[in-house]
Write a protein that holds these residues in place. Structure first.
Motif, PDB file in Angstrom:
ATOM      1  N   ASN A 257       0.837  -1.203   0.000  1.00 32.67           N
ATOM      2  CA  ASN A 257       0.000   0.000   0.000  1.00 32.67           C
ATOM      3  C   ASN A 257       0.868   1.247   0.000  1.00 32.67           C
ATOM      4  OD1 ASN A 257      -2.443  -1.446   0.157  1.00 32.67           O
ATOM      5  ND2 ASN A 257      -2.092  -1.773   2.343  1.00 32.67           N
ATOM      6  N   HIS A 258       0.875   1.949  -1.122  1.00 33.64           N
ATOM      7  CA  HIS A 258       1.669   3.174  -1.194  1.00 33.64           C
ATOM      8  C   HIS A 258       1.004   4.232  -0.327  1.00 33.64           C
ATOM      9  CE1 HIS A 258       3.451   6.872  -2.735  1.00 33.64           C
ATOM     10  NE2 HIS A 258       4.458   6.115  -3.049  1.00 33.64           N
ATOM     11  N   LEU A 259       1.743   4.764   0.614  1.00 37.71           N
ATOM     12  CA  LEU A 259       1.172   5.700   1.573  1.00 37.71           C
ATOM     13  C   LEU A 259       1.202   7.130   1.034  1.00 37.71           C
ATOM     14  CD1 LEU A 259       2.916   4.164   4.680  1.00 37.71           C
ATOM     15  CD2 LEU A 259       0.647   3.679   3.799  1.00 37.71           C
ATOM     16  N   ALA A 260       0.260   7.931   1.530  1.00 39.88           N
ATOM     17  CA  ALA A 260       0.147   9.312   1.074  1.00 39.88           C
ATOM     18  C   ALA A 260       1.473  10.032   1.242  1.00 39.88           C
ATOM     19  CB  ALA A 260      -0.939  10.025   1.871  1.00 39.88           C
ATOM     20  N   GLY A 261       1.969  10.651   0.184  1.00 42.21           N
ATOM     21  CA  GLY A 261       3.226  11.372   0.268  1.00 42.21           C
ATOM     22  C   GLY A 261       3.947  11.467  -1.056  1.00 42.21           C
ATOM     23  N   SER A 262       3.445  10.786  -2.081  1.00 40.29           N
ATOM     24  CA  SER A 262       4.094  10.824  -3.385  1.00 40.29           C
ATOM     25  C   SER A 262       3.985  12.211  -3.993  1.00 40.29           C
ATOM     26  CB  SER A 262       3.446   9.795  -4.319  1.00 40.29           C
ATOM     27  OG  SER A 262       4.035   9.864  -5.602  1.00 40.29           O
ATOM     28  N   PHE A 263       5.081  12.672  -4.596  1.00 41.38           N
ATOM     29  CA  PHE A 263       5.114  13.994  -5.207  1.00 41.38           C
ATOM     30  C   PHE A 263       4.410  14.031  -6.570  1.00 41.38           C
ATOM     31  CE2 PHE A 263       8.997  16.147  -3.013  1.00 41.38           C
ATOM     32  CZ  PHE A 263       8.493  15.778  -1.777  1.00 41.38           C
ATOM     33  N   TRP A 264       4.269  12.857  -7.196  1.00 46.80           N
ATOM     34  CA  TRP A 264       3.660  12.799  -8.527  1.00 46.80           C
ATOM     35  C   TRP A 264       2.626  11.687  -8.591  1.00 46.80           C
ATOM     36  CZ3 TRP A 264       9.054  13.187  -7.985  1.00 46.80           C
ATOM     37  CH2 TRP A 264       9.600  14.421  -8.366  1.00 46.80           C
ATOM     38  N   PRO A 265       1.605  11.821  -9.442  1.00 40.83           N
ATOM     39  CA  PRO A 265       0.630  10.738  -9.609  1.00 40.83           C
ATOM     40  C   PRO A 265       1.308   9.505 -10.212  1.00 40.83           C
ATOM     41  CG  PRO A 265      -0.147  12.798 -10.612  1.00 40.83           C
ATOM     42  CD  PRO A 265       1.292  13.008 -10.266  1.00 40.83           C
ATOM     43  N   GLU A 266       0.978   8.342  -9.690  1.00 48.04           N
ATOM     44  CA  GLU A 266       1.571   7.100 -10.181  1.00 48.04           C
ATOM     45  C   GLU A 266       0.765   6.550 -11.356  1.00 48.04           C
ATOM     46  OE1 GLU A 266       1.204   4.904  -6.625  1.00 48.04           O
ATOM     47  OE2 GLU A 266       3.033   5.704  -5.718  1.00 48.04           O
ATOM     48  N   ASP A 267       1.466   6.018 -12.328  1.00 51.63           N
ATOM     49  CA  ASP A 267       0.825   5.392 -13.485  1.00 51.63           C
ATOM     50  C   ASP A 267       0.737   3.886 -13.230  1.00 51.63           C
ATOM     51  OD1 ASP A 267       0.046   4.328 -15.895  1.00 51.63           O
ATOM     52  OD2 ASP A 267       1.380   5.574 -17.107  1.00 51.63           O
ATOM     53  N   SER A 268      -0.428   3.440 -12.760  1.00 57.25           N
ATOM     54  CA  SER A 268      -0.588   2.027 -12.397  1.00 57.25           C
ATOM     55  C   SER A 268      -0.802   1.121 -13.600  1.00 57.25           C
ATOM     56  CB  SER A 268      -1.771   1.869 -11.431  1.00 57.25           C
ATOM     57  OG  SER A 268      -1.483   2.525 -10.207  1.00 57.25           O
ATOM     58  N   THR A 269      -0.911   1.703 -14.806  1.00 56.81           N
ATOM     59  CA  THR A 269      -1.057   0.852 -15.997  1.00 56.81           C
ATOM     60  C   THR A 269       0.166  -0.011 -16.216  1.00 56.81           C
ATOM     61  OG1 THR A 269      -0.153   2.523 -17.512  1.00 56.81           O
ATOM     62  CG2 THR A 269      -2.531   2.581 -17.100  1.00 56.81           C
ATOM     63  N   CYS A 270       1.299   0.405 -15.643  1.00 62.25           N
ATOM     64  CA  CYS A 270       2.521  -0.378 -15.815  1.00 62.25           C
ATOM     65  C   CYS A 270       2.406  -1.746 -15.149  1.00 62.25           C
ATOM     66  CB  CYS A 270       3.739   0.372 -15.300  1.00 62.25           C
ATOM     67  SG  CYS A 270       3.716   0.729 -13.536  1.00 62.25           S
ATOM     68  N   LEU A 271       1.550  -1.859 -14.121  1.00 63.57           N
ATOM     69  CA  LEU A 271       1.377  -3.154 -13.455  1.00 63.57           C
ATOM     70  C   LEU A 271       0.668  -4.139 -14.378  1.00 63.57           C
ATOM     71  CD1 LEU A 271       0.314  -1.861  -9.922  1.00 63.57           C
ATOM     72  CD2 LEU A 271       2.586  -2.624 -10.651  1.00 63.57           C
ATOM     73  N   ASN A 272      -0.312  -3.649 -15.138  1.00 67.71           N
ATOM     74  CA  ASN A 272      -0.982  -4.511 -16.120  1.00 67.71           C
ATOM     75  C   ASN A 272       0.001  -4.948 -17.201  1.00 67.71           C
ATOM     76  OD1 ASN A 272      -3.424  -4.106 -14.763  1.00 67.71           O
ATOM     77  ND2 ASN A 272      -3.861  -2.248 -15.938  1.00 67.71           N
ATOM     78  N   TRP A 273       0.864  -4.020 -17.600  1.00 68.52           N
ATOM     79  CA  TRP A 273       1.880  -4.351 -18.608  1.00 68.52           C
ATOM     80  C   TRP A 273       2.851  -5.396 -18.057  1.00 68.52           C
ATOM     81  CZ3 TRP A 273       7.232  -3.745 -18.806  1.00 68.52           C
ATOM     82  CH2 TRP A 273       7.827  -3.890 -20.062  1.00 68.52           C
ATOM     83  N   LEU A 274       3.241  -5.260 -16.801  1.00 64.53           N
ATOM     84  CA  LEU A 274       4.149  -6.232 -16.190  1.00 64.53           C
ATOM     85  C   LEU A 274       3.519  -7.620 -16.141  1.00 64.53           C
ATOM     86  CD1 LEU A 274       5.662  -4.187 -13.213  1.00 64.53           C
ATOM     87  CD2 LEU A 274       6.888  -4.994 -15.244  1.00 64.53           C
TER      88      LEU A 274
END
Length: 466
Positions: A257-274
């Motif tokens: 679970n990525h916790l609140a604090g990321s400076f940029w929005p994450e692109d979760s489409t890469c997980l489907n690609w993986l």
């Protein structure tokens, strides 16, 4: 009955925010209220990234979760373009009074939830001076990097005494030193304060800022550190005031679970690609939040990945994917669409835990280093700044779970990149040692582990039961 209330204050960088956020969520689980304080510009960036994630991250913040707030840093927009060391020094001069006002306002709002403890990043020890001034009895520094890097800061007086650096922090010569046997070797020209700027006056000012900070480190009985005895036993023996409570990323609750604090929005489409890639086949390429390359080096990296003939997932931040690089990178992605994917920011913990990842081409920041280690992933090392060269030494020379990339003419060539990818993937020894290191790294945060016991004692101390 009063509830323990922690004010957490990170340095304004992604590699400092993330581990303190991990710690904050651990405290919340034990019934402690946490107010997490960023400077205004950092807070706005984080909230913008949160909004982009939408419903997915709603439960990370709230009345019973970590409270995200901010204080002014008195930096005008044009001042943000100044050199990083100048900004850090400037912030330390203007933010203490803002922090005092925030604590005063919070304490006036509630009798039962006054600030009872301050946890400040080890590089901003002035926050502890504010805590003392405000009558807060419990205050501690949090070190988000390795214990060896902390040991370097604590050794500054000895480095001066031994003539290794002069009064302005400049190395008297380019040499390799070792603070103690079995600790990683350090190159004097890689000391943090020598890398911040080409301007000698800026270097001197930043070194003086570091000196003030190191005095705060020296004055404390102990400093909590995001590392473990299992990973850095000699460093903890050298710096006994460092109390290991990590790696915080190795705790199961923080791994996925990525916790609140990321400076940029994450692109979760890469997980489907993986999901579509074979096991242990993908080169994950990510250089953190600060590293930058010129166009020539960007081209060599892209062509090296192409030459390797391996699938790759490459994080290219929007500030790197500028006008000069965009068309070239788009061409590479189009040409290699079947085995190459570019994203602007990735959910790194989830990526590194994915079975398709074969190795991590990394800048070797401590967070990235730990995240690779706890997932048993071999490394290719491309350090850029600060403690990253020290972490590279851990990876390549002490843990032996990765390889360096050589800069023969200042540029890492496509042939070097492709060759080292092939070498690290063909040698099963790297994967075997990485798996063994993973087991060591997570041992400390298990129920009966030394880091877990230290963390529990720390939590009791915050609550006033110890």
């Amino acid at each position: 009955m009063s509830r323990a209330h922690v004010l957490a204050l990170p340095a304004p960088a992604q590699g400092h925010v993330n581990p303190l956020m991990d710690l904050s969520h651990e405290l919340v689980k034990h019934g402690i209220k946490v107010t997490f304080v960023n400077k205004d510009s950092t807070h706005k960036q984080i909230m913008k990234a949160q909004e982009a994630k939408g419903e997915e991250n709603k439960e990370q913040v709230g009345n019973d979760r970590v409270q995200l707030v901010s204080i002014p840093d008195s930096l005008k927009q044009d001042e943000e373009a100044n050199s990083r060391p100048e900004r850090v020094v400037s912030i330390s001069e203007v933010m203490p009074k803002k922090l005092e006002k925030l604590i005063q306002d919070i304490n006036e709002e509630s009798d039962n939830e006054k600030i009872s403890c301050v946890i400040a990043d080890g590089t901003i020890g002035w926050a502890l001076e504010v805590a003392e001034k405000m009558g807060i009895q419990r205050a501690v520094l949090f070190w988000p990097a390795s214990a060896s890097f902390l040991a370097l800061f604590l050794s500054i007086p000895k480095l001066l005494h031994d003539g290794i650096i002069d009064g302005d922090g400049r190395p008297t010569k380019d040499q390799i030193i070792q603070l103690a046997p079995e600790m990683p070797a350090m190159r004097t020209t890689h000391f943090l304060w020598t890398q911040v700027s080409d301007n000698l006056n800026a270097q001197k000012n930043f070194f003086n800022f570091i000196m003030r900070g190191s005095k705060n480190l020296e004055s404390k009985d102990w400093v909590i550190c995001n590392s473990s005895i299992e990973l850095e036993s000699p460093a903890f023996a050298f710096a006994p005031k460092a109390l290991p409570i990590g790696p915080l990323q190795g705790r199961k609750s923080n791994q996925i679970n990525h916790l609140a604090g990321s400076f940029w929005p994450e692109d979760s489409t890469c997980l489907n690609w993986l999901d579509l890639q074979p096991d242990k086949s993908v080169i994950y390429v990510a250089f953190g939040s600060l590293a930058k390359f010129d166009h020539t080096q960007m081209q060599e990296l892209a062509l090296g990945l192409e030459l390797s003939n391996k699938p790759f997932l490459w994080v290219v931040r929007l500030d790197i994917n500028d006008v000069e690089n965009y068309d070239f990178l788009k061409g590479i992605e189009d040409r290699l669409f079947s085995r190459g994917k570019l994203v602007s920011w990735a959910p790194q913990q989830k990526v590194l835990s994915h079975p398709s990842i074969a190795c991590f081409l990394s800048h070797c920041g401590w967070n990235s280093t730990i995240e690779g280690v706890i997932n048993g992933v071999p490394f290719l090392c491309w350090p850029y700044f600060a403690d990253q060269f020290l972490n590279e030494t851990y990876i390549c020379d002490i843990w032996k779970v990765g390889l360096r990339l050589d800069r023969n003419s200042g540029i890492i060539s496509r042939e070097e990149i492709a060759s080292k990818i092939k070498q690290v993937l063909l040698d099963e020894g790297f994967r075997g040692r990485a798996s063994q290191l993973k087991e060591k790294a997570v041992r400390g945060v298990k129920y009966d582990g030394s880091s877990n016991k230290n963390l529990n004692n720390f939590i009791d101390w915050i609550k006033g039961t110890k």
